[in-house]
Design a protein around this motif. Sequence first.
Motif, PDB file in Angstrom:
ATOM      1  N   LEU A 111      15.994  38.927 -28.539  1.00  0.00           N
ATOM      2  CA  LEU A 111      14.983  39.019 -27.481  1.00  0.00           C
ATOM      3  C   LEU A 111      13.579  38.930 -28.052  1.00  0.00           C
ATOM      4  N   ALA A 112      12.745  38.167 -27.387  1.00  0.00           N
ATOM      5  CA  ALA A 112      11.341  38.124 -27.785  1.00  0.00           C
ATOM      6  C   ALA A 112      10.684  39.432 -27.378  1.00  0.00           C
ATOM      7  N   SER A 113       9.673  39.852 -28.166  1.00  0.00           N
ATOM      8  CA  SER A 113       8.967  41.075 -27.752  1.00  0.00           C
ATOM      9  C   SER A 113       8.138  40.748 -26.512  1.00  0.00           C
ATOM     10  N   ASP A 114       7.763  41.777 -25.711  1.00  0.00           N
ATOM     11  CA  ASP A 114       7.102  41.547 -24.412  1.00  0.00           C
ATOM     12  C   ASP A 114       5.683  41.020 -24.601  1.00  0.00           C
ATOM     13  N   SER A 125      15.467  36.900 -21.810  1.00  0.00           N
ATOM     14  CA  SER A 125      14.661  36.309 -22.885  1.00  0.00           C
ATOM     15  C   SER A 125      13.786  37.339 -23.589  1.00  0.00           C
ATOM     16  N   THR A 126      13.500  38.442 -22.918  1.00  0.00           N
ATOM     17  CA  THR A 126      12.623  39.447 -23.534  1.00  0.00           C
ATOM     18  C   THR A 126      13.229  40.846 -23.368  1.00  0.00           C
ATOM     19  N   GLN A 144      10.990  36.844 -16.109  1.00  0.00           N
ATOM     20  CA  GLN A 144      11.859  35.719 -16.450  1.00  0.00           C
ATOM     21  C   GLN A 144      12.377  35.111 -15.161  1.00  0.00           C
TER      22      GLN A 144
END
Lengths: 223, 361
Positions: free
Chosen positions: B358-361, B224-225, B212
Amino acid sequence: MDWTALSLSLALAGWTLAILLPLAVVAGRWLASTRSRSRPWLEALTALPLVLPPTVVGFYLLVALGAQSPLGDAFARAFGAPLAFSFAGLVVASVIVNIPFAVQPLQRAFGAIPHEVREAAQCCGLSRWQAFLRIELPLAWPGVLSATVLTFAHTLGEFGVVLMVGGSIPGETKTIAIAIYDRVQAFDTGAAGTMALALLVVSFATVALSFVLSERWLGGARR
Amino acid sequence: MNLSLAIGHDAPPLDLDVVLPAGEIVAVVGPSGSGKTSLLRAVAGLMRPRRGRIALDGDVWLDAARGVSKPTRERPIGYVSQHYGLFPHLSALANVACSLTHLPPRERHARARACLELAHVAGLDDRLPRELSGGQQQRVAMARALAREPRLLLLDEPFSSVDRSTRKRLYVELKRLHAELAATVLLVTHDLDEAALLATHLCLIQRGRIVQHGAAGDVLTRPSTVAAARLLDLPNLFTGTVEGGGAGSRLRWGPHVLEAPAAAAFAPGADVAWTILPTRVLLHRVDRPSRGESENPVGATIADLVTLGDDVIARLVPDGLPDDRLHLKVSLHVARRNGLAPGRAVAVSLLADAIVPLASD
């Protein structure tokens, strides 16, 4: 005391140094920094004169410098005299025999310069030549000193290869080490002893001078 | 005005494509072996990536596809490496003067003196690097890096070899120099606190990839993740289910339903990881309830307390979620006034705007 033999030995050591040292600086620096796969082979090649018997080295040099070899033939055509059993041939042989004594200390000295320092020179905008002259060579100074002393002292004392390639021609190839051998063979121990003492004094003075300079350099580094 | 980096390399692995703002202090943060130093070396030209393009304001330094690669000495950079790389046989003044070979010899020393003065090491001109303290060495290295008036200053963990008090002084120096010179600074560090103090832009890196990047304040508070949250070492990392949609989006967390406007970016019914900074978990005062307590109230029991200087970190077991630990950070006097102790029941509010799905990785 055979002054001619002593001056011949000193001249041989001087010529050997003058030719070998610049080449050894280039080779030592390259070997210290290269990642080439050929490095171990080249290192082995440069170290070979250390482990081979002088007679073996002398034999191959005699073959390589003889009138039948391309090198010997080219030299004879250019200068009208053979390379083997001449002072010039002795210089060539001495340069080759002394390669490990000159290259190895320089390789170690250049290898000891921290990577960060080399890279900092590039980041400062120094050209390769400027970086070499201002940064690397001064830092490799102890190696230059060691290479000089070892080559000089070893050339003065070299016997086997000199005898094989040069024989014992007074004023041409008869160095002080050969002269001592000659005098001993002739049971002239007085002359042999004088020359041995002269060789000992010159060698000791050379090595001592290198230690003094090295100590001064290291002392400066410690202060 | 930007620094454009697109770099691909196999060993060490680098695979990133990022445009960073020029004129700012950009911190590249990541764990050991994440590729931070390799990134800096690639920008400096000390390492040649197999693929990629590096350009500063349109000035192309590397374009692997077209075979363009400016040598390091031609890139307008200043570089301070981790151990400074000072030339050990040269005085401080001569070290700096080495960066000024483009000037006539007569001008070099005057300019080098001015650089040493700028870096607050005037008067040490004749000292060799070994005669200088760690902080002085760092300043001389900085003076040397600044001497060429670089457009990009590359700093590789420059504060890691000095003591804490020197480090704090050097932070101030860096900020001052940056304000005076207006160069872009790329600062590599593994220390998040250092990055938070110095950088205006933050770039999180892991295994050679950018996780990020953005304004430092945003990245530090709104990862974000999941990977970014882990790199930021955020302790409050939970899983919830999105409910509703739009501005009224909520997160179901065990028996609790939390207002979370940011969850609008996720589909209703989706299970998402989420985080909240320990400083955004507000403790309800036992003696005087306040208005904020209506915002995402959660009952919990204190599992344990750790005092760190003037702060107290409390680990709470939220009601109905015996396996989760909610970290709360309060000042020592607040902890004392509220009588916080292990086993005690408390109530906290989770600020809705601080809940970050959070978005997944």
